[in-house]
Design a protein around this motif. Structure first.
Motif, PDB file in Angstrom:
ATOM      1  N   THR A 275       0.962  -1.163  -0.098  1.00 30.14           N
ATOM      2  CA  THR A 275       0.081  -0.148  -0.254  1.00 30.14           C
ATOM      3  C   THR A 275       0.916   1.185  -0.010  1.00 30.14           C
ATOM      4  OG1 THR A 275      -1.530  -1.048   1.277  1.00 30.14           O
ATOM      5  CG2 THR A 275      -1.799   1.339   1.283  1.00 30.14           C
ATOM      6  N   PRO A 276       0.694   2.249  -0.752  1.00 28.24           N
ATOM      7  CA  PRO A 276       1.547   3.614  -0.887  1.00 28.24           C
ATOM      8  C   PRO A 276       1.452   4.158   0.264  1.00 28.24           C
ATOM      9  CG  PRO A 276       0.009   3.289  -2.800  1.00 28.24           C
ATOM     10  CD  PRO A 276      -0.493   2.247  -1.960  1.00 28.24           C
ATOM     11  N   ASP A 277       2.713   4.702   0.703  1.00 24.62           N
ATOM     12  CA  ASP A 277       2.882   5.381   2.034  1.00 24.62           C
ATOM     13  C   ASP A 277       2.640   7.084   1.647  1.00 24.62           C
ATOM     14  OD1 ASP A 277       3.888   7.008   4.112  1.00 24.62           O
ATOM     15  OD2 ASP A 277       5.770   5.980   4.390  1.00 24.62           O
ATOM     16  N   THR A 278       1.053   7.087   1.883  1.00 26.81           N
ATOM     17  CA  THR A 278       0.717   8.647   1.561  1.00 26.81           C
ATOM     18  C   THR A 278       1.324   9.651   2.293  1.00 26.81           C
ATOM     19  OG1 THR A 278      -1.023   8.087   3.360  1.00 26.81           O
ATOM     20  CG2 THR A 278      -1.880   7.456   1.156  1.00 26.81           C
ATOM     21  N   THR A 279       1.613   9.470   3.798  1.00 26.87           N
ATOM     22  CA  THR A 279       2.456  10.562   4.276  1.00 26.87           C
ATOM     23  C   THR A 279       3.627  10.928   3.864  1.00 26.87           C
ATOM     24  OG1 THR A 279       1.413   9.684   6.504  1.00 26.87           O
ATOM     25  CG2 THR A 279       3.289  11.407   6.683  1.00 26.87           C
ATOM     26  N   LEU A 280       4.596   9.996   3.129  1.00 21.92           N
ATOM     27  CA  LEU A 280       5.846  10.182   2.616  1.00 21.92           C
ATOM     28  C   LEU A 280       5.559  10.729   1.183  1.00 21.92           C
ATOM     29  CD1 LEU A 280       8.857   9.388   2.421  1.00 21.92           C
ATOM     30  CD2 LEU A 280       8.289   7.386   1.084  1.00 21.92           C
ATOM     31  N   LEU A 281       4.605  10.045   0.265  1.00 21.67           N
ATOM     32  CA  LEU A 281       4.367  10.792  -0.785  1.00 21.67           C
ATOM     33  C   LEU A 281       3.760  12.182  -0.809  1.00 21.67           C
ATOM     34  CD1 LEU A 281       2.816   7.684  -2.440  1.00 21.67           C
ATOM     35  CD2 LEU A 281       5.027   8.764  -3.030  1.00 21.67           C
ATOM     36  N   ALA A 282       3.027  12.645   0.338  1.00 26.13           N
ATOM     37  CA  ALA A 282       2.639  13.869   0.397  1.00 26.13           C
ATOM     38  C   ALA A 282       3.787  14.651   0.791  1.00 26.13           C
ATOM     39  CB  ALA A 282       1.496  14.116   1.426  1.00 26.13           C
ATOM     40  N   GLU A 283       4.602  14.496   1.404  1.00 23.61           N
ATOM     41  CA  GLU A 283       5.662  15.301   2.081  1.00 23.61           C
ATOM     42  C   GLU A 283       6.711  15.409   0.845  1.00 23.61           C
ATOM     43  OE1 GLU A 283      10.053  14.199   4.293  1.00 23.61           O
ATOM     44  OE2 GLU A 283       8.430  13.242   4.789  1.00 23.61           O
ATOM     45  N   HIS A 284       6.978  14.514  -0.014  1.00 18.65           N
ATOM     46  CA  HIS A 284       7.751  14.851  -1.314  1.00 18.65           C
ATOM     47  C   HIS A 284       6.996  15.624  -2.638  1.00 18.65           C
ATOM     48  CE1 HIS A 284      11.489  12.833  -0.229  1.00 18.65           C
ATOM     49  NE2 HIS A 284      10.690  12.118   0.694  1.00 18.65           N
ATOM     50  N   SER A 285       5.722  15.299  -2.516  1.00 18.07           N
ATOM     51  CA  SER A 285       4.671  16.108  -3.383  1.00 18.07           C
ATOM     52  C   SER A 285       5.123  17.586  -3.356  1.00 18.07           C
ATOM     53  CB  SER A 285       3.455  15.755  -3.368  1.00 18.07           C
ATOM     54  OG  SER A 285       3.138  14.223  -3.948  1.00 18.07           O
ATOM     55  N   ALA A 286       5.436  18.078  -1.776  1.00 19.55           N
ATOM     56  CA  ALA A 286       5.344  19.362  -1.752  1.00 19.55           C
ATOM     57  C   ALA A 286       6.583  20.149  -2.035  1.00 19.55           C
ATOM     58  CB  ALA A 286       5.142  19.711  -0.352  1.00 19.55           C
ATOM     59  N   ARG A 287       7.776  19.167  -2.507  1.00 17.26           N
ATOM     60  CA  ARG A 287       8.911  19.511  -2.942  1.00 17.26           C
ATOM     61  C   ARG A 287       9.217  19.622  -4.362  1.00 17.26           C
ATOM     62  NH1 ARG A 287      12.337  15.266   1.035  1.00 17.26           N
ATOM     63  NH2 ARG A 287      11.385  16.294   3.229  1.00 17.26           N
ATOM     64  N   ASP A 288      10.181  20.552  -4.918  1.00 19.91           N
ATOM     65  CA  ASP A 288      10.410  20.657  -6.304  1.00 19.91           C
ATOM     66  C   ASP A 288      11.676  19.605  -6.499  1.00 19.91           C
ATOM     67  OD1 ASP A 288       8.945  22.665  -6.753  1.00 19.91           O
ATOM     68  OD2 ASP A 288      10.324  24.178  -6.802  1.00 19.91           O
ATOM     69  N   ARG A 289      11.534  19.280  -7.745  1.00 21.50           N
ATOM     70  CA  ARG A 289      12.708  18.344  -8.405  1.00 21.50           C
ATOM     71  C   ARG A 289      13.311  18.965  -9.427  1.00 21.50           C
ATOM     72  NH1 ARG A 289      15.388  15.900  -5.890  1.00 21.50           N
ATOM     73  NH2 ARG A 289      13.536  14.903  -4.770  1.00 21.50           N
ATOM     74  N   HIS A 290      14.464  18.890  -9.536  1.00 27.09           N
ATOM     75  CA  HIS A 290      15.517  19.482 -10.460  1.00 27.09           C
ATOM     76  C   HIS A 290      15.600  18.343 -11.591  1.00 27.09           C
ATOM     77  CE1 HIS A 290      16.472  23.375  -8.933  1.00 27.09           C
ATOM     78  NE2 HIS A 290      16.309  22.839  -7.619  1.00 27.09           N
TER      79      HIS A 290
END
Length: 376
Positions: A275-290
């Motif tokens: 099951t996807p880790d929604t907390t982890l993914l939400a944290e990284h969704s708020a970050r930019d990626r170069h």
């Protein structure tokens, strides 16, 4: 009567085969398509040094899954000496193979920096030249010329080219070199771009190889000059990860979660199927990626991107393309900073040019989203 029944069965079988082979979008039609032969060279590590490599790997597999490329191998750089504890991320490759049903081999590069532009590493051991042998074998056995994308260190490609220049001349369709800086004045350079610094002599040696080179400078100015994100002669852009991550399948989100979370366990399959880790993914969704490599990967597969972010065949658009490659004359001397100028149409050296700096970043993000959402 029996022979008539057998004949009828034969006709029905043939019709079924024809339907599933030629209906557009069918699985059989996709997997039977002869995509561009393709080798991907990457500095893909666990834990990651920069997870842009995991985004690039997903794009490469998405292109292979669609049948746009015939992915031959993944070459992972030998970890830098100043990065202890980092290993080639074989788990990420295994996850992508599981996702797509492909069986792409992954090999590890040479640990030895080249000593000169002519260094073929003749004294290296067999295990140390695993990547070099793989590149040469893929070129020899491919029926059509092979594209090589270099998104990390240039070492293994430079050594392979030095060992068999005639083979590269005949069977390498082009090297997409994502490294370096397209400085207007090479004398302004204060430090080498990261991928160049991994093996600066090997980087320079790639420009000597007898095959087309599509150069994608990572930056146009220096990395820390505070200038705009998008430059005319640089591949760099950035995006907010939340623009893409929530729209991916559960298993693809798990692939990214396993990498972005810097997981060090060996449970790559269990994590992928969980099951996807929604907390982890939400944290990284708020970050930019170069990002740096997207344009080259798409172009190598035969595509470009419009200003509206649509991925289209290169032959289908000219004026609306947000980027293209222009012919250049280029040299890379002992400074390891390439010096270039516009070239003629007969040149086999090209540089990435961003044709619309205002649209490029959003267009590349939309194109990558459309590509990755096709992964199962």
């Amino acid at each position: 009567m029996g022979s008539l029944r057998n004949c009828t069965r034969f006709v029905v079988t043939v019709l079924v085969i024809l339907v599933f082979t030629f209906v557009p979008g069918s699985t059989l039609a996709r997997t039977s398509a002869a995509g561009t032969p393709f080798i991907h060279v990457t500095d893909l590590y666990r834990p990651h040094i920069d997870p842009d490599d995991h985004w690039d790997l997903a794009c490469v597999y998405a292109l292979a899954h669609r049948g746009d490329i015939d992915l031959k191998a993944i070459v992972v750089d030998y970890p830098p000496a100043d990065r202890p504890g980092h290993n080639p991320d074989i788990a990420a490759v295994a996850q992508m193979n599981r996702l797509t049903g492909l069986s792409i081999p992954a090999v590890t590069g040479s640990p030895h920096a080249v000593k000169s532009r002519d260094d073929a590493q003749a004294s290296a051991g067999a295990s140390e030249l695993q990547a070099v042998r793989t590149i040469l074998n893929m070129l020899r056995t491919s029926e059509r010329p092979v594209v090589i994308t270099v998104t990390g260190c240039s070492r293994d490609v430079a050594v392979a080219g030095r060992q068999a220049p005639d083979l590269f001349s005949r069977k390498c369709a082009g090297i997409y070199l994502n490294a370096g800086t397209a400085l207007p004045d090479p004398g302004l350079s204060t430090k080498l771009e990261y991928n160049v610094a991994l093996d600066k002599i090997a980087y320079a040696a790639v420009f000597d190889l007898p095959c087309p080179v599509y150069w994608m400078p990572c930056f146009e100015g220096t990395e820390s000059d505070g200038g705009p994100v998008v430059r005319e002669y640089a591949s760099h852009y950035r995006f907010r990860q939340g623009e893409i991550l929530p729209h991916l399948s559960a298993r693809v989100r798990n692939y990214f979660g396993y990498a972005l979370g810097r997981r060090s366990d060996h449970n790559w399959l269990g994590y992928l199927e969980g099951t996807p880790d929604t907390t982890l993914l939400a944290e990284h969704s708020a970050r930019d990626r170069h990002m740096w490599c997207t344009a080259g990967l798409l172009h190598a597969a035969g595509y470009t991107v419009t200003r509206e972010g649509k991925t289209v065949r290169r032959a289908e658009t000219q004026d609306s393309a947000v980027f293209d490659f222009e012919p250049i004359e280029v040299t890379c001397a002992e400074s390891r900073v390439a010096k270039w100028s516009p070239g003629s149409r007969s040149s086999n050296r090209f540089i990435l040019r961003v044709r619309d700096r205002e649209a490029y970043q959003a267009a590349m993000t939309k194109a990558m989203k459309a590509l990755l959402t096709q992964l199962p």
